[in-house]
Write a protein that holds these residues in place. Structure first.
Motif, PDB file in Angstrom:
ATOM      1  N   ASN A 205       0.844  -1.194   0.000  1.00  0.00           N
ATOM      2  CA  ASN A 205       0.000   0.000   0.000  1.00  0.00           C
ATOM      3  C   ASN A 205       0.879   1.243   0.000  1.00  0.00           C
ATOM      4  OD1 ASN A 205      -2.412  -1.453   0.132  1.00  0.00           O
ATOM      5  ND2 ASN A 205      -2.334  -1.564   2.352  1.00  0.00           N
ATOM      6  N   SER A 206       0.474   2.254  -0.784  1.00  0.00           N
ATOM      7  CA  SER A 206       1.231   3.493  -0.811  1.00  0.00           C
ATOM      8  C   SER A 206       0.279   4.672  -0.929  1.00  0.00           C
ATOM      9  CB  SER A 206       2.235   3.503  -1.964  1.00  0.00           C
ATOM     10  OG  SER A 206       1.555   3.400  -3.205  1.00  0.00           O
ATOM     11  N   PHE A 207       0.781   5.834  -0.501  1.00  0.00           N
ATOM     12  CA  PHE A 207      -0.015   7.053  -0.648  1.00  0.00           C
ATOM     13  C   PHE A 207       0.668   7.965  -1.649  1.00  0.00           C
ATOM     14  CE2 PHE A 207       2.860   7.935   2.918  1.00  0.00           C
ATOM     15  CZ  PHE A 207       3.370   9.188   2.586  1.00  0.00           C
ATOM     16  N   ASN A 208      -0.130   8.849  -2.235  1.00  0.00           N
ATOM     17  CA  ASN A 208       0.377   9.800  -3.216  1.00  0.00           C
ATOM     18  C   ASN A 208      -0.570  10.995  -3.250  1.00  0.00           C
ATOM     19  OD1 ASN A 208      -1.868   9.049  -4.944  1.00  0.00           O
ATOM     20  ND2 ASN A 208      -0.700   7.198  -5.447  1.00  0.00           N
TER      21      ASN A 208
ATOM     22  N   GLU B 259      -2.790  11.759  -5.265  1.00  0.00           N
ATOM     23  CA  GLU B 259      -4.160  11.451  -5.682  1.00  0.00           C
ATOM     24  C   GLU B 259      -5.023  10.902  -4.539  1.00  0.00           C
ATOM     25  OE1 GLU B 259      -1.440  10.683  -7.708  1.00  0.00           O
ATOM     26  OE2 GLU B 259      -1.983  12.494  -8.824  1.00  0.00           O
ATOM     27  N   ASN B 260      -4.424  10.114  -3.643  1.00  0.00           N
ATOM     28  CA  ASN B 260      -5.256   9.467  -2.617  1.00  0.00           C
ATOM     29  C   ASN B 260      -5.024  10.006  -1.205  1.00  0.00           C
ATOM     30  OD1 ASN B 260      -2.808   8.353  -1.816  1.00  0.00           O
ATOM     31  ND2 ASN B 260      -3.351   6.235  -2.313  1.00  0.00           N
ATOM     32  N   PHE B 261      -4.114  10.966  -1.032  1.00  0.00           N
ATOM     33  CA  PHE B 261      -3.707  11.368   0.308  1.00  0.00           C
ATOM     34  C   PHE B 261      -4.871  11.928   1.133  1.00  0.00           C
ATOM     35  CE2 PHE B 261      -1.525  14.471   3.200  1.00  0.00           C
ATOM     36  CZ  PHE B 261      -0.989  13.521   4.045  1.00  0.00           C
ATOM     37  N   HIS B 262      -5.625  12.851   0.582  1.00  0.00           N
ATOM     38  CA  HIS B 262      -6.722  13.438   1.359  1.00  0.00           C
ATOM     39  C   HIS B 262      -7.796  12.398   1.676  1.00  0.00           C
ATOM     40  CE1 HIS B 262      -5.787  17.883   0.114  1.00  0.00           C
ATOM     41  NE2 HIS B 262      -4.853  17.327   0.837  1.00  0.00           N
ATOM     42  N   GLN B 263      -8.052  11.513   0.749  1.00  0.00           N
ATOM     43  CA  GLN B 263      -9.017  10.434   0.989  1.00  0.00           C
ATOM     44  C   GLN B 263      -8.555   9.556   2.151  1.00  0.00           C
ATOM     45  OE1 GLN B 263      -9.634   7.953  -2.440  1.00  0.00           O
ATOM     46  NE2 GLN B 263     -10.906   6.476  -1.352  1.00  0.00           N
ATOM     47  N   LEU B 264      -7.255   9.239   2.195  1.00  0.00           N
ATOM     48  CA  LEU B 264      -6.731   8.435   3.294  1.00  0.00           C
ATOM     49  C   LEU B 264      -6.775   9.204   4.614  1.00  0.00           C
ATOM     50  CD1 LEU B 264      -3.703   6.672   1.559  1.00  0.00           C
ATOM     51  CD2 LEU B 264      -5.934   5.688   2.136  1.00  0.00           C
TER      52      LEU B 264
ATOM     53  N   HIS C 169      -6.655  22.585  11.461  1.00  0.00           N
ATOM     54  CA  HIS C 169      -5.462  23.005  10.722  1.00  0.00           C
ATOM     55  C   HIS C 169      -5.495  22.679   9.236  1.00  0.00           C
ATOM     56  CE1 HIS C 169      -3.638  23.862  14.575  1.00  0.00           C
ATOM     57  NE2 HIS C 169      -3.695  22.600  14.953  1.00  0.00           N
ATOM     58  N   GLY C 170      -6.525  21.973   8.790  1.00  0.00           N
ATOM     59  CA  GLY C 170      -6.541  21.503   7.413  1.00  0.00           C
ATOM     60  C   GLY C 170      -5.732  20.217   7.262  1.00  0.00           C
ATOM     61  N   TYR C 171      -5.648  19.725   6.048  1.00  0.00           N
ATOM     62  CA  TYR C 171      -4.883  18.506   5.799  1.00  0.00           C
ATOM     63  C   TYR C 171      -3.387  18.777   5.992  1.00  0.00           C
ATOM     64  CZ  TYR C 171      -9.078  16.586   3.559  1.00  0.00           C
ATOM     65  OH  TYR C 171     -10.344  16.132   3.297  1.00  0.00           O
ATOM     66  N   PRO C 172      -2.643  17.785   6.452  1.00  0.00           N
ATOM     67  CA  PRO C 172      -1.184  17.967   6.516  1.00  0.00           C
ATOM     68  C   PRO C 172      -0.611  18.077   5.114  1.00  0.00           C
ATOM     69  CG  PRO C 172      -1.780  15.690   7.013  1.00  0.00           C
ATOM     70  CD  PRO C 172      -3.071  16.447   6.913  1.00  0.00           C
ATOM     71  N   PRO C 173       0.552  18.726   4.992  1.00  0.00           N
ATOM     72  CA  PRO C 173       1.233  18.712   3.688  1.00  0.00           C
ATOM     73  C   PRO C 173       1.586  17.275   3.298  1.00  0.00           C
ATOM     74  CG  PRO C 173       2.245  20.307   5.189  1.00  0.00           C
ATOM     75  CD  PRO C 173       1.306  19.469   6.007  1.00  0.00           C
ATOM     76  N   LEU C 174       1.702  17.063   2.013  1.00  0.00           N
ATOM     77  CA  LEU C 174       2.145  15.751   1.523  1.00  0.00           C
ATOM     78  C   LEU C 174       3.670  15.748   1.578  1.00  0.00           C
ATOM     79  CD1 LEU C 174       1.316  13.029   0.236  1.00  0.00           C
ATOM     80  CD2 LEU C 174       1.559  14.145  -1.989  1.00  0.00           C
ATOM     81  N   TRP C 175       4.199  15.344   2.743  1.00  0.00           N
ATOM     82  CA  TRP C 175       5.648  15.372   2.941  1.00  0.00           C
ATOM     83  C   TRP C 175       6.286  14.184   2.231  1.00  0.00           C
ATOM     84  CZ3 TRP C 175       3.392  16.435   8.159  1.00  0.00           C
ATOM     85  CH2 TRP C 175       3.482  17.806   8.487  1.00  0.00           C
ATOM     86  N   THR C 176       6.864  14.418   1.080  1.00  0.00           N
ATOM     87  CA  THR C 176       7.552  13.361   0.340  1.00  0.00           C
ATOM     88  C   THR C 176       8.943  13.845  -0.040  1.00  0.00           C
ATOM     89  OG1 THR C 176       6.627  14.107  -1.774  1.00  0.00           O
ATOM     90  CG2 THR C 176       5.411  12.388  -0.586  1.00  0.00           C
TER      91      THR C 176
ATOM     92  N   PRO D 147      -4.283  -0.156   8.138  1.00  0.00           N
ATOM     93  CA  PRO D 147      -2.907  -0.087   7.617  1.00  0.00           C
ATOM     94  C   PRO D 147      -2.499   1.331   7.200  1.00  0.00           C
ATOM     95  CG  PRO D 147      -4.362  -0.726   5.850  1.00  0.00           C
ATOM     96  CD  PRO D 147      -5.240  -0.484   7.069  1.00  0.00           C
ATOM     97  N   TRP D 148      -2.983   2.333   7.943  1.00  0.00           N
ATOM     98  CA  TRP D 148      -2.757   3.723   7.540  1.00  0.00           C
ATOM     99  C   TRP D 148      -2.049   4.518   8.637  1.00  0.00           C
ATOM    100  CZ3 TRP D 148      -8.591   3.344   6.554  1.00  0.00           C
ATOM    101  CH2 TRP D 148      -8.838   2.671   5.351  1.00  0.00           C
ATOM    102  N   ARG D 149      -1.181   3.860   9.390  1.00  0.00           N
ATOM    103  CA  ARG D 149      -0.538   4.571  10.493  1.00  0.00           C
ATOM    104  C   ARG D 149       0.407   5.676  10.003  1.00  0.00           C
ATOM    105  NH1 ARG D 149       1.893  -0.050  14.168  1.00  0.00           N
ATOM    106  NH2 ARG D 149       2.520  -0.737  12.082  1.00  0.00           N
ATOM    107  N   SER D 150       0.938   5.555   8.788  1.00  0.00           N
ATOM    108  CA  SER D 150       1.743   6.655   8.236  1.00  0.00           C
ATOM    109  C   SER D 150       0.908   7.926   8.122  1.00  0.00           C
ATOM    110  CB  SER D 150       2.278   6.297   6.843  1.00  0.00           C
ATOM    111  OG  SER D 150       3.165   5.213   6.884  1.00  0.00           O
ATOM    112  N   ILE D 151      -0.329   7.757   7.712  1.00  0.00           N
ATOM    113  CA  ILE D 151      -1.209   8.915   7.543  1.00  0.00           C
ATOM    114  C   ILE D 151      -1.506   9.538   8.904  1.00  0.00           C
ATOM    115  CG2 ILE D 151      -3.355   9.724   6.505  1.00  0.00           C
ATOM    116  CD1 ILE D 151      -1.350   8.311   4.567  1.00  0.00           C
ATOM    117  N   ALA D 152      -1.795   8.689   9.896  1.00  0.00           N
ATOM    118  CA  ALA D 152      -2.016   9.189  11.258  1.00  0.00           C
ATOM    119  C   ALA D 152      -0.779   9.921  11.761  1.00  0.00           C
ATOM    120  CB  ALA D 152      -2.370   8.035  12.189  1.00  0.00           C
ATOM    121  N   THR D 153       0.394   9.372  11.484  1.00  0.00           N
ATOM    122  CA  THR D 153       1.647  10.003  11.887  1.00  0.00           C
ATOM    123  C   THR D 153       1.764  11.398  11.294  1.00  0.00           C
ATOM    124  OG1 THR D 153       2.822   7.902  12.143  1.00  0.00           O
ATOM    125  CG2 THR D 153       4.161   9.838  11.669  1.00  0.00           C
TER     126      THR D 153
END
Length: 210
Positions: free
Chosen positions: A2-5, A7-12, A30-37, A187-193
């Motif tokens: 599973n990966s985020f990008n 396209e799917n980050f806000h949905q996750l 605060h709004g959505y976090p930045p997509l830190w990549t 399986p989305w603990r990265s997103i929670a982080t």
């Protein structure tokens, strides 16, 4: 895997927020976090090694000094530097050894970063932690930021642990308590982080420079 990008980050983020009301409050506030990549390349791992046990600002300042000296760091360019030149870029003796060991592994192709993209998290961890100076925290950050894996939970990260305390209103936290809280978020603990980091950064008014 599973990966985020983008396209799917806000949905996750929304899916994680449905499982934890306090994380939903963070997004509402605060709004959505930045997509830190970060790109999957040697320079990224050099920066991550520099970030070990120091502030992000200090690590980035050292990385910028390195970039000013050699441009985008590559294994060949880094291995050409002397101890004195690396010391002038604020590398400690330990971190000199770590980045040189990584550079040599990439040159010898015992580590191929492109190959990591197709490997499961555990195998990426096994290969990278075989190198001196690369431990679980560094691999967690690499898997999350460079490979976009969705289920990283770096309990060795102080900002994450302190951020969970802030988000949940807890007085104390332990690795065990954090893992118990995060278990339903698999399986989305990265997103929670990332949501927790977002709250911590905003509340502490930290400026992220890279």
């Amino acid at each position: 895997m599973n990966s985020f990008n983008a396209e799917n980050f806000h949905q996750l983020c929304d899916a994680v927020a449905e499982r934890d009301a306090d994380l939903k409050t963070v997004i509402d506030t605060h709004g959505y976090p930045p997509l830190w990549t970060r790109p999957n390349r040697f320079a990224t791992l050099v920066l991550t090694i520099l970030e070990q046990q120091v502030s992000l600002q200090s690590a980035y300042a050292a990385f910028k000094r390195l970039e000013e000296k050699i441009g985008l760091p590559t294994p060949v360019k880094l291995l050409a530097l002397t101890d004195e030149e690396l010391r002038a870029c604020s590398f400690t003796r330990q971190k000199m050894a770590y980045v040189r060991g990584l550079a040599e592994a990439l040159q010898k192709r015992t580590i191929v970063l492109k190959d990591m993209e197709a490997l499961p998290d555990d195998e990426v961890r096994r290969r990278l932690t075989a190198l001196k100076g690369i431990g679980d925290w560094t691999v967690d950050i690499y898997l999350l930021h460079s490979l976009g894996r969705t289920d990283l939970f770096p309990t060795g990260d102080l900002a994450l642990m302190n951020g969970i305390k802030m988000v949940k209103g807890w007085d104390t936290i332990s690795k065990e308590r954090a893992l118990e809280w995060a278990a339903p978020l698999r399986p989305w603990r990265s997103i929670a982080t990332m949501i927790v980091w977002h709250h911590y950064i905003r509340k502490r008014n930290i400026r992220i420079v890279h």
